[in-house]
Design an enzyme around this catalytic site. Structure first.
Site, mmCIF file in Angstrom:
data_model
loop_
_atom_site.group_PDB
_atom_site.id
_atom_site.type_symbol
_atom_site.label_atom_id
_atom_site.label_comp_id
_atom_site.label_asym_id
_atom_site.label_seq_id
_atom_site.Cartn_x
_atom_site.Cartn_y
_atom_site.Cartn_z
ATOM 1 C CG HIS A 2 -2.055 -0.872 0.900
ATOM 2 N ND1 HIS A 2 -2.621 -0.773 2.373
ATOM 3 C CD2 HIS A 2 -2.642 -1.625 -0.031
ATOM 4 C CE1 HIS A 2 -3.583 -2.444 1.749
ATOM 5 N NE2 HIS A 2 -3.491 -2.860 0.596
ATOM 6 C CB CYS A 55 2.528 19.399 -14.741
ATOM 7 S SG CYS A 55 1.892 18.213 -13.790
ATOM 8 N N GLY A 88 -0.709 -9.470 12.758
ATOM 9 C CA GLY A 88 -1.378 -7.766 13.139
ATOM 10 C C GLY A 88 -2.208 -7.278 12.360
ATOM 11 C CD GLU A 112 -10.199 -7.355 17.734
ATOM 12 O OE1 GLU A 112 -10.460 -7.993 19.244
ATOM 13 O OE2 GLU A 112 -10.011 -6.934 16.779
ATOM 14 C CB ALA A 137 2.853 -8.472 16.975
HETATM 15 C C1 BV8 Z 1 -8.848 -1.597 -5.174
HETATM 16 C C2 BV8 Z 1 -3.553 3.387 2.510
HETATM 17 C C3 BV8 Z 1 -9.968 -1.534 -7.138
HETATM 18 C C4 BV8 Z 1 -4.389 4.740 3.537
HETATM 19 C C5 BV8 Z 1 -5.365 1.574 2.787
HETATM 20 C C6 BV8 Z 1 -15.721 -0.100 -2.527
HETATM 21 C C7 BV8 Z 1 -15.116 1.014 -3.382
HETATM 22 C C8 BV8 Z 1 -13.438 0.821 -3.384
HETATM 23 C C9 BV8 Z 1 -12.908 -0.024 -2.681
HETATM 24 C C10 BV8 Z 1 -13.730 -0.673 -2.698
HETATM 25 C C11 BV8 Z 1 -15.411 -0.312 -1.841
HETATM 26 N N1 BV8 Z 1 -15.608 -2.201 -1.400
HETATM 27 C C12 BV8 Z 1 -14.369 -2.994 -1.101
HETATM 28 C C13 BV8 Z 1 -13.405 -2.181 -2.521
HETATM 29 C C14 BV8 Z 1 -12.217 -2.541 -2.494
HETATM 30 C C15 BV8 Z 1 -11.057 -2.120 -1.094
HETATM 31 C C16 BV8 Z 1 -11.273 -3.290 -0.043
HETATM 32 O O1 BV8 Z 1 -10.721 -3.792 0.429
HETATM 33 N N2 BV8 Z 1 -12.440 -2.211 1.052
HETATM 34 C C17 BV8 Z 1 -12.139 -2.820 2.212
HETATM 35 C C18 BV8 Z 1 -12.137 -1.556 3.607
HETATM 36 C C19 BV8 Z 1 -13.627 -3.960 1.989
HETATM 37 N N3 BV8 Z 1 -10.183 -2.477 -1.553
HETATM 38 C C20 BV8 Z 1 -9.497 -1.692 -2.457
HETATM 39 O O2 BV8 Z 1 -9.815 0.025 -2.836
HETATM 40 C C21 BV8 Z 1 -8.541 -1.927 -2.645
HETATM 41 N N4 BV8 Z 1 -8.064 -1.438 -4.511
HETATM 42 O O3 BV8 Z 1 -9.965 -2.348 -4.839
HETATM 43 O O4 BV8 Z 1 -8.870 -1.495 -6.378
HETATM 44 C C22 BV8 Z 1 -9.803 -1.672 -8.529
HETATM 45 C C23 BV8 Z 1 -9.637 -2.735 -9.510
HETATM 46 C C24 BV8 Z 1 -9.081 -2.308 -9.833
HETATM 47 C C25 BV8 Z 1 -8.570 -1.679 -11.370
HETATM 48 C C26 BV8 Z 1 -8.728 -0.704 -10.089
HETATM 49 C C27 BV8 Z 1 -9.353 -0.534 -9.183
HETATM 50 C C28 BV8 Z 1 -7.229 -0.622 -2.283
HETATM 51 C C29 BV8 Z 1 -6.740 -0.958 -1.142
HETATM 52 C C30 BV8 Z 1 -5.625 0.439 -0.256
HETATM 53 C C31 BV8 Z 1 -6.784 0.840 0.738
HETATM 54 N N5 BV8 Z 1 -5.039 2.424 1.401
HETATM 55 N N6 BV8 Z 1 -4.776 2.572 3.246
HETATM 56 C C32 BV8 Z 1 -3.704 5.098 4.558
HETATM 57 O O5 BV8 Z 1 -2.893 4.167 5.301
HETATM 58 O O6 BV8 Z 1 -3.215 6.217 4.623
HETATM 59 S S1 BV8 Z 1 -5.992 0.210 3.650
HETATM 60 C C33 BV8 Z 1 -5.838 0.028 5.242
HETATM 61 O O7 BV8 Z 1 -5.989 -1.131 5.727
HETATM 62 C C34 BV8 Z 1 -4.117 0.010 5.452
HETATM 63 O O8 BV8 Z 1 -3.631 -0.078 4.750
HETATM 64 C C35 BV8 Z 1 -4.323 -1.082 6.384
HETATM 65 O O9 BV8 Z 1 -2.815 -1.696 6.426
HETATM 66 C C36 BV8 Z 1 -4.924 -1.526 5.776
HETATM 67 C C37 BV8 Z 1 -5.845 -2.900 6.194
HETATM 68 O O10 BV8 Z 1 -5.752 -3.114 7.919
HETATM 69 P P1 BV8 Z 1 -5.213 -3.886 8.565
HETATM 70 O O11 BV8 Z 1 -3.716 -3.322 8.671
HETATM 71 O O12 BV8 Z 1 -5.433 -4.808 9.247
HETATM 72 O O13 BV8 Z 1 -5.579 -2.744 10.243
HETATM 73 P P2 BV8 Z 1 -6.309 -2.644 10.258
HETATM 74 O O14 BV8 Z 1 -6.527 -2.101 11.763
HETATM 75 O O15 BV8 Z 1 -8.152 -3.065 10.189
HETATM 76 O O16 BV8 Z 1 -6.138 -4.413 11.637
HETATM 77 C C38 BV8 Z 1 -5.714 -4.563 13.190
HETATM 78 C C39 BV8 Z 1 -5.806 -5.339 13.432
HETATM 79 O O17 BV8 Z 1 -4.445 -5.952 14.132
HETATM 80 C C40 BV8 Z 1 -6.492 -6.204 13.899
HETATM 81 O O18 BV8 Z 1 -6.458 -7.507 14.183
HETATM 82 C C41 BV8 Z 1 -6.037 -6.168 15.404
HETATM 83 O O19 BV8 Z 1 -7.125 -7.146 16.640
HETATM 84 C C42 BV8 Z 1 -4.446 -5.885 15.163
HETATM 85 N N7 BV8 Z 1 -4.034 -5.388 16.798
HETATM 86 C C43 BV8 Z 1 -3.587 -4.802 17.129
HETATM 87 N N8 BV8 Z 1 -2.509 -4.528 18.138
HETATM 88 C C44 BV8 Z 1 -2.079 -6.040 17.861
HETATM 89 C C45 BV8 Z 1 -2.303 -6.207 16.569
HETATM 90 N N9 BV8 Z 1 -2.155 -7.982 16.283
HETATM 91 C C46 BV8 Z 1 -1.470 -8.044 17.105
HETATM 92 N N10 BV8 Z 1 -0.620 -6.840 18.281
HETATM 93 C C47 BV8 Z 1 -1.430 -5.889 18.438
HETATM 94 N N11 BV8 Z 1 -0.248 -5.201 19.448
HETATM 95 ZN ZN ZN Z 2 3.479 16.871 -12.638
#
Ligand code: BV8
Ligand code: ZN
Length: 236
Positions: free
Chosen positions: A113, A145, A182, A210, A226
């Site tokens: 990402h 640009c 994570g 979790e 972790a």
């Molecule tokens: C794509 C950058 C299509 C931002 C991120 C409607 C409209 C548009 C798209 C979609 C849509 N519906 C679905 C989609 C697809 C979408 C998607 O999957 N959405 C989800 C929410 C349903 N995906 C996209 O849009 C992707 N692109 O599909 O393009 C396409 C296809 C063809 C042609 C053209 C286009 C792009 C996805 C990337 C988006 N950008 N981030 C920023 O960071 O500022 S996503 C964001 O979520 C982060 O990158 C993050 O890494 C990612 C996943 O989240 P996690 O890292 O898992 O974090 P989270 O908080 O969820 O979980 C943390 C976990 O850690 C928990 O389980 C917790 O229990 C655990 N934890 C906490 N503490 C600890 C721990 N574990 C261990 N130890 C600890 N101490």
């Molecule tokens: Zn430019």
């Protein structure tokens, strides 16, 4: 005992890949996205992490990313990053935009990402530049640009970077074992790589505080922070 089983699965594996999300960096003080104190509980991802959101309010989005940049830039690797980095030969596929695995000494990190220390031209004219996260540059225009500059991070609705996607896909398909750490495993296409690894015959070890969408794919799941579990799991 899940930790014993998980250690056994890794001991039998030659090619181990880690697949990580925001939880890996939580003990470095960086908030996750979907936990109760997560980033998406405070801002709307479609406003701050999508093309339309940037078009509507480029200055607001840049200010939000610059605030995150200083925070992420000042963070240090935690014992989980250090444990992963200590295993030479491991490939690290991460959804995280921080550089904490590299700061911990990991040499092969694939950022699905993007990462927070790079900007590029919103009009995609080809201009891009490094940004020091500790000294962000604020809203500015592309010197080539005149279009706005944006963070080189993958926003919702955007394709993942081709080269990184291909390498991550190949690495996960060829893995003997994957340590999934994570991540809620809710964001696609990244989360789909866990199934790719499993179909390729990899044993899946999940480390999380979790249960998650990765739990059903786990051959072993160790619940807990972790930073505590990975040093034990990956100790020689
Ligand atoms: C794509 C950058 C299509 C931002 C991120 C409607 C409209 C548009 C798209 C979609 C849509 N519906 C679905 C989609 C697809 C979408 C998607 O999957 N959405 C989800 C929410 C349903 N995906 C996209 O849009 C992707 N692109 O599909 O393009 C396409 C296809 C063809 C042609 C053209 C286009 C792009 C996805 C990337 C988006 N950008 N981030 C920023 O960071 O500022 S996503 C964001 O979520 C982060 O990158 C993050 O890494 C990612 C996943 O989240 P996690 O890292 O898992 O974090 P989270 O908080 O969820 O979980 C943390 C976990 O850690 C928990 O389980 C917790 O229990 C655990 N934890 C906490 N503490 C600890 C721990 N574990 C261990 N130890 C600890 N101490
Ligand atoms: Zn430019």
């Amino acid at each position: 005992m899940p930790l014993t089983l998980a250690r056994q699965l890794l001991a039998d594996a030659e090619h181990i890949v880690s697949f990580s999300g925001a939880g890996l960096s939580r003990e470095s003080g960086i908030h996750t996205f979907r936990d109760t104190d997560g980033i998406w509980t405070k801002v709307d991802p479609m406003k701050m992490a999508s093309i339309d959101g940037f078009r509507d309010d480029p200055e607001g989005v840049i200010a939000w990313y610059d605030e995150r940049r200083t925070f992420i830039g000042a963070a240090d690797p935690n014992p989980a990053h250090l444990a992963l980095a200590s295993r030479s030969g491991m490939i690290h596929v991460t959804q995280n935009i921080d550089r904490l695995l590299e700061k911990a000494g990991a040499v092969d990190v694939i950022h699905l990402h993007g990462h927070i220390d790079r900007d590029h031209c919103f009009a995609e004219c080809g201009y891009e530049e490094d940004v020091d996260p500790l000294h962000p540059k604020g809203f500015r225009r592309c010197p080539m640009c005149g279009a706005p500059m944006r963070p080189s991070i993958v926003w919702y609705g955007e394709m993942l970077p081709e080269r990184e996607w291909m390498r991550a896909h190949l690495s996960m398909a060829a893995a003997d074992a994957v340590v999934v750490v994570g991540t809620s495993a809710e964001v696609y296409p990244a989360a789909g790589l866990i199934g790719v690894a499993r179909e390729g015959g990899a044993r899946i070890v999940v480390v999380n505080t979790e249960r998650s969408a990765a739990s059903p794919l786990a051959d072993a799941e160790v619940l807990g922070p972790a930073g505590e579990i990975l040093p034990e799991l990956l100790a020689p």
